[in-house]
Scaffold this active site. Structure first.
Site, PDB file in Angstrom:
ATOM      1  CG  ASP A 190       6.335 -13.224  16.766  1.00  0.00           C
ATOM      2  OD1 ASP A 190       7.150 -12.819  15.906  1.00  0.00           O
ATOM      3  OD2 ASP A 190       6.541 -14.212  17.494  1.00  0.00           O
ATOM      4  CG  ASP A 191       1.117 -12.809  17.837  1.00  0.00           C
ATOM      5  OD1 ASP A 191       1.789 -13.750  17.360  1.00  0.00           O
ATOM      6  OD2 ASP A 191       0.857 -12.691  19.052  1.00  0.00           O
ATOM      7  CG  HIS A 240       3.530 -16.430  14.598  1.00  0.00           C
ATOM      8  ND1 HIS A 240       4.530 -17.133  15.237  1.00  0.00           N
ATOM      9  CD2 HIS A 240       2.795 -15.848  15.605  1.00  0.00           C
ATOM     10  CE1 HIS A 240       4.405 -17.000  16.554  1.00  0.00           C
ATOM     11  NE2 HIS A 240       3.358 -16.217  16.800  1.00  0.00           N
ATOM     12  CG  HIS A 244      -0.933 -17.468  18.019  1.00  0.00           C
ATOM     13  ND1 HIS A 244      -0.799 -17.484  19.389  1.00  0.00           N
ATOM     14  CD2 HIS A 244       0.196 -16.872  17.552  1.00  0.00           C
ATOM     15  CE1 HIS A 244       0.350 -16.915  19.733  1.00  0.00           C
ATOM     16  NE2 HIS A 244       0.968 -16.540  18.615  1.00  0.00           N
ATOM     17  CG  HIS A 345       3.901  -9.843  20.365  1.00  0.00           C
ATOM     18  ND1 HIS A 345       4.781  -9.999  21.419  1.00  0.00           N
ATOM     19  CD2 HIS A 345       3.588 -11.102  19.957  1.00  0.00           C
ATOM     20  CE1 HIS A 345       4.977 -11.284  21.639  1.00  0.00           C
ATOM     21  NE2 HIS A 345       4.264 -11.985  20.764  1.00  0.00           N
TER      22      HIS A 345
HETATM   23 ZN   LIG Z   1       2.639 -15.321  18.579  1.00  0.00          ZN
END
Ligand SMILES: [Zn+2]
Length: 387
Positions: A190-191, A240, A244, A345
């Site tokens: 993620d991210d 995603h 955020h 991540h």
């Molecule tokens: Zn995230």
């Protein structure tokens, strides 16, 4: 003199076959031999002659036919009688005795598809032939005064046919058992993408693994090369969102959908139109993705995924601790019969973590595959035993 030379022949024969058969025993238990009569190799004997446990065998019917022995089968006594002129030998398959005149010695035979194979030496010598052998071939030859060629010449003359025959009569090596298909795990990141993503991609490629990257729009825009690489390497590029930021992303269903749409637009622009419909919402879908949010996402065609293994990599900030904790969860998920769906991540320590958890997955028969839209989404609102 005669008995001494016979003894020598026998000794030679025994030594030869010991050498000949020993290695073959290890794999097949028998090995092909070529029976020859004077200057002719008997390629037409069927089944093919073979050596088993130090004895070479020929099929009694076709061998006898070739040598002009009459073969009689006496069912009542289980005897095979071979006759040539005044010479008679009897093979008793019940008592396993080889009878010639008044002498009776043990003999062995093998049965291949109801064809009886009998000891070549015993029979040939009983009918007065000489027996000789050559490693080349190998050839077992019975001969009399009519033989012109040496064994070497016999081999050289028939070399091509011998090798073709061997090829045709050698069973294909047993196929190794098919490896059980690897069970799937899902590594997700993620991210990203960011400066740590290239190392992750390198590691995945080197280990032939496919993963899913839940990217953020600004990071995708800033790293188009990495997005292209993910695409070219066969990973799933999933979204995603943009901000955020809980207060923005979850401000309304349309805001949440809008962020995903915006993210995918960026991805498509970079890949030339290719994108998945797989999403992961910031911080996971519970509790924020209430009914109206999920409905809006569904209507927009997005497939929402969470995880069943949370590495907590952001919290530990230590590859060792993260790896230990993640492996513990992976093991528990596998034990429960489910496929590990691991949240990671794009971080400085991610490759180090992968170097610990990937061998663990591999050792248990798991490989990482990308999440695709054809797999039923696994999320906190839709928990099932992901396989
Ligand atoms: Zn995230």
């Amino acid at each position: 003199m005669k008995s001494r030379s016979l003894a020598l022949v026998t000794l030679f024969f025994a030594l030869f076959l010991f050498v000949l058969v020993k290695p073959a025993k290890a794999d097949h238990g028998s090995s092909l031999i070529f029976a020859a009569h004077n200057d002719k190799i008997l390629f037409d004997l069927s089944p093919a002659p073979r050596a088993v446990n130090g004895v070479s065998y020929v099929p009694v019917r076709s061998f006898s036919k070739h040598f002009g022995f009459q073969v009689d089968w006496i069912a009542a006594t289980g005897e095979i009688r071979l006759t040539k002129g005044a010479q008679v030998i009897t093979l008793n398959t019940k008592t396993k005795q080889f009878i010639q005149g008044n002498s009776s010695v043990p003999f062995s035979y093998i049965n291949i598809n109801n064809s009886l194979l009998v000891p070549y030496r015993q029979i040939s010598e009983a009918f007065g032939y000489n027996v000789s052998f050559s490693y080349k071939g190998p050839i077992a030859r019975v001969s009399d005064a009519n033989a012109k060629l040496t064994l070497d010449q016999l081999y050289e003359t028939n070399k091509t046919q011998i090798e073709a025959y061997r090829k045709a009569h050698t069973p294909p090596p047993p196929k190794p058992p098919a490896p059980s298909p690897a069970r799937r795990a899902f590594l997700t990141f993620d991210d990203g993408p960011n400066k740590h993503t290239a190392g992750i991609l390198d590691y995945l490629k080197a280990n032939n693994l496919k993963a899913t990257f839940f990217v953020l729009k600004p990071n995708a825009d800033n790293n188009p090369v990495l997005i292209k690489r993910m695409f070219n390497d066969g990973h799933t590029i999933a979204c995603h969102g943009v901000t955020h930021d809980k207060s923005k992303f979850y401000s309304s269903p349309s805001a949440a959908v809008g962020e995903m749409k915006s993210c995918f637009d960026s991805v498509k622009k970079i890949t030339g139109g290719a994108a998945s419909n797989v999403i992961r919402t910031p911080y996971g879908s519970k509790p924020y993705m209430t009914d109206s949010y999920r409905t809006a996402m569904n209507q927009a065609g997005y497939k929402m995924w969470d995880w069943n293994v949370d590495s907590l990599d952001w919290s530990y900030n230590s590859a060792t601790k993260t790896s230990a904790y993640t492996n513990e969860q992976i093991n528990a998920v596998i034990k429960s019969g489910a496929a590990p769906l691991v949240l990671l991540h794009d971080r400085i320590d991610t490759v180090a973590i992968l170097k610990s958890i990937v061998p663990n997955l591999k050792s248990k028969g798991y490989t990482s595959l990308p999440i695709t839209s054809s797999i039923q989404p696994y999320n906190f609102w839709n928990k099932y035993v992901l396989k």
